[in-house]
Design a protein around this motif. Structure first.
Motif, mmCIF file in Angstrom:
data_model
loop_
_atom_site.group_PDB
_atom_site.id
_atom_site.type_symbol
_atom_site.label_atom_id
_atom_site.label_comp_id
_atom_site.label_asym_id
_atom_site.label_seq_id
_atom_site.Cartn_x
_atom_site.Cartn_y
_atom_site.Cartn_z
ATOM 1 N N LEU A 88 7.010 7.478 79.483
ATOM 2 C CA LEU A 88 6.374 8.446 80.385
ATOM 3 C C LEU A 88 5.642 9.520 79.591
ATOM 4 O O LEU A 88 4.537 9.945 79.965
ATOM 5 N N TYR A 89 6.224 9.951 78.482
ATOM 6 C CA TYR A 89 5.587 10.967 77.644
ATOM 7 C C TYR A 89 4.281 10.443 77.049
ATOM 8 O O TYR A 89 3.239 11.118 77.105
ATOM 9 N N ARG A 90 4.322 9.252 76.494
ATOM 10 C CA ARG A 90 3.140 8.700 75.826
ATOM 11 C C ARG A 90 1.986 8.441 76.797
ATOM 12 O O ARG A 90 0.818 8.543 76.419
ATOM 13 N N THR A 91 2.310 8.087 78.035
ATOM 14 C CA THR A 91 1.274 7.766 79.022
ATOM 15 C C THR A 91 0.845 8.969 79.853
ATOM 16 O O THR A 91 0.029 8.833 80.763
ATOM 17 N N GLY A 92 1.393 10.140 79.544
ATOM 18 C CA GLY A 92 1.005 11.342 80.276
ATOM 19 C C GLY A 92 1.577 11.422 81.677
ATOM 20 O O GLY A 92 1.006 12.103 82.549
ATOM 21 N N HIS A 93 2.689 10.742 81.925
ATOM 22 C CA HIS A 93 3.305 10.739 83.252
ATOM 23 C C HIS A 93 4.702 11.352 83.237
ATOM 24 O O HIS A 93 5.570 10.953 84.011
ATOM 25 N N LEU A 94 4.898 12.340 82.386
ATOM 26 C CA LEU A 94 6.222 12.936 82.276
ATOM 27 C C LEU A 94 6.647 13.630 83.573
ATOM 28 O O LEU A 94 7.843 13.801 83.834
ATOM 29 N N HIS A 95 5.666 14.000 84.408
ATOM 30 C CA HIS A 95 5.999 14.631 85.685
ATOM 31 C C HIS A 95 6.827 13.709 86.583
ATOM 32 O O HIS A 95 7.525 14.174 87.494
ATOM 33 N N LYS A 96 6.799 12.420 86.330
ATOM 34 C CA LYS A 96 7.560 11.475 87.152
ATOM 35 C C LYS A 96 9.065 11.594 86.924
ATOM 36 O O LYS A 96 9.848 11.018 87.688
ATOM 37 N N THR A 97 9.471 12.339 85.900
ATOM 38 C CA THR A 97 10.903 12.579 85.713
ATOM 39 C C THR A 97 11.490 13.322 86.912
ATOM 40 O O THR A 97 12.700 13.244 87.165
ATOM 41 N N ALA A 98 10.649 14.043 87.649
ATOM 42 C CA ALA A 98 11.131 14.795 88.806
ATOM 43 C C ALA A 98 11.514 13.890 89.972
ATOM 44 O O ALA A 98 12.045 14.364 90.974
ATOM 45 N N TRP A 99 11.230 12.599 89.861
ATOM 46 C CA TRP A 99 11.606 11.644 90.900
ATOM 47 C C TRP A 99 12.793 10.783 90.465
ATOM 48 O O TRP A 99 13.228 9.924 91.210
ATOM 49 N N LEU A 100 13.317 11.029 89.271
ATOM 50 C CA LEU A 100 14.453 10.252 88.796
ATOM 51 C C LEU A 100 15.755 10.783 89.385
ATOM 52 O O LEU A 100 15.912 11.996 89.579
ATOM 53 N N ASN A 101 16.685 9.887 89.647
ATOM 54 C CA ASN A 101 18.004 10.271 90.131
ATOM 55 C C ASN A 101 18.920 10.578 88.951
ATOM 56 O O ASN A 101 18.840 9.930 87.906
#
Length: 259
Positions: A88-101
């Motif tokens: 997620l960090y490498r692809t610029g999608h670290l914001h998706k961590t906010a959807w992890l359980n």
């Protein structure tokens, strides 16, 4: 119990990390450390009985990821969450961590950019306390482990002390120290070139429901059962503290339904 600490900048980060990690790691806890460069150091701690936990993971490109806590998917405990976070960090999608359980906080070191990235889960269940200036950063999942470092300024905060006296706790990102901030829910903080950039990855908002009360009850029961199954999936014994209230009874019923 799990813990996370980071020291970064132009000072003896290795010594600072060892001191902070020593404060975080109590008896029967394991400790993992990584120091990719003299200016970047990270450590995490976890209970020795949690066999699924990992020390900080260093990848082939030099990226280092450490997680304090646990991340779950629909099948249960996520066994290699560091790889997921690195992708997620490498692809610029670290914001998706906010959807992890799960209940977690994350530290990422990028030695190629001399960058530190800090992440909290969507509920802020595991905070990170952060002090920084233009030359150094200290971060820890426990406030006392951070403020005992000599480099950290300890000016008292009127706002923070007022909140402690009134609410018996501080609110939002306040602490009792003016120069130390607490990361709240769904935060991504990046320290680079002496500057700290802050991003909120997700904000909870009210949406008018498109389902009935009956559907809502069934959906809540199903979600609670699945969540309980995920929490019971790790290879350790579990217990439930019964307060006599509705919440604990609902969890007990979900555990019974989960077998």
């Amino acid at each position: 119990m799990t813990g996370l600490c980071i020291a970064a900048g132009s000072f003896d980060t290795t010594a600072a990390l060892k001191r902070m990690a020593g404060r975080l790691a109590s008896a029967n806890q394991s400790l993992g450390e990584a120091t990719p460069t003299p200016a970047l150091a990270i450590a995490n701690t976890w209970h020795a009985g949690m066999a699924h936990m990992h020390a900080p993971v260093t990848f082939d490109d030099g990226l280092v990821c450490a997680i304090a806590g646990e991340i779950f998917d629909d099948r249960g405990l996520f066994r290699e969450p560091e790889q997921l976070i690195a992708d997620l960090y490498r692809t610029g999608h670290l914001h998706k961590t906010a959807w992890l359980n799960g209940s977690f906080c994350i530290g990422i070191l990028d030695p190629t950019q001399n960058r530190v990235t800090l992440v909290t889960d969507r509920l802020g269940s595991k905070s990170i306390f952060v002090w920084h200036n233009d030359k150094a950063l200290i971060a820890s999942s426990r406030l006392d482990a951070a403020i005992r470092e000599d480099i950290v300024r300890k000016r008292l905060s009127r706002q923070g002390l007022t909140e402690l006296l009134i609410y018996q706790r501080t609110v939002a990102n306040q602490t009792q120290y003016s120069d130390v901030a607490s990361m709240t829910a769904a935060q991504i903080w990046v320290w680079e070139d002496g500057k700290l950039a802050k991003q909120t990855a997700r904000k909870l908002a009210w949406v008018k429901p498109d389902f009935s009360k009956v559907d809502a009850a069934e959906g809540l029961a199903s979600a609670l059962t699945r969540a309980t199954e995920r929490r019971l999936s790790d290879p350790v014994r579990h217990g439930l503290l019964m307060s006599g209230g509705l919440d604990s009874r609902a969890v007990l019923a979900a555990a019974h339904r989960s077998g």
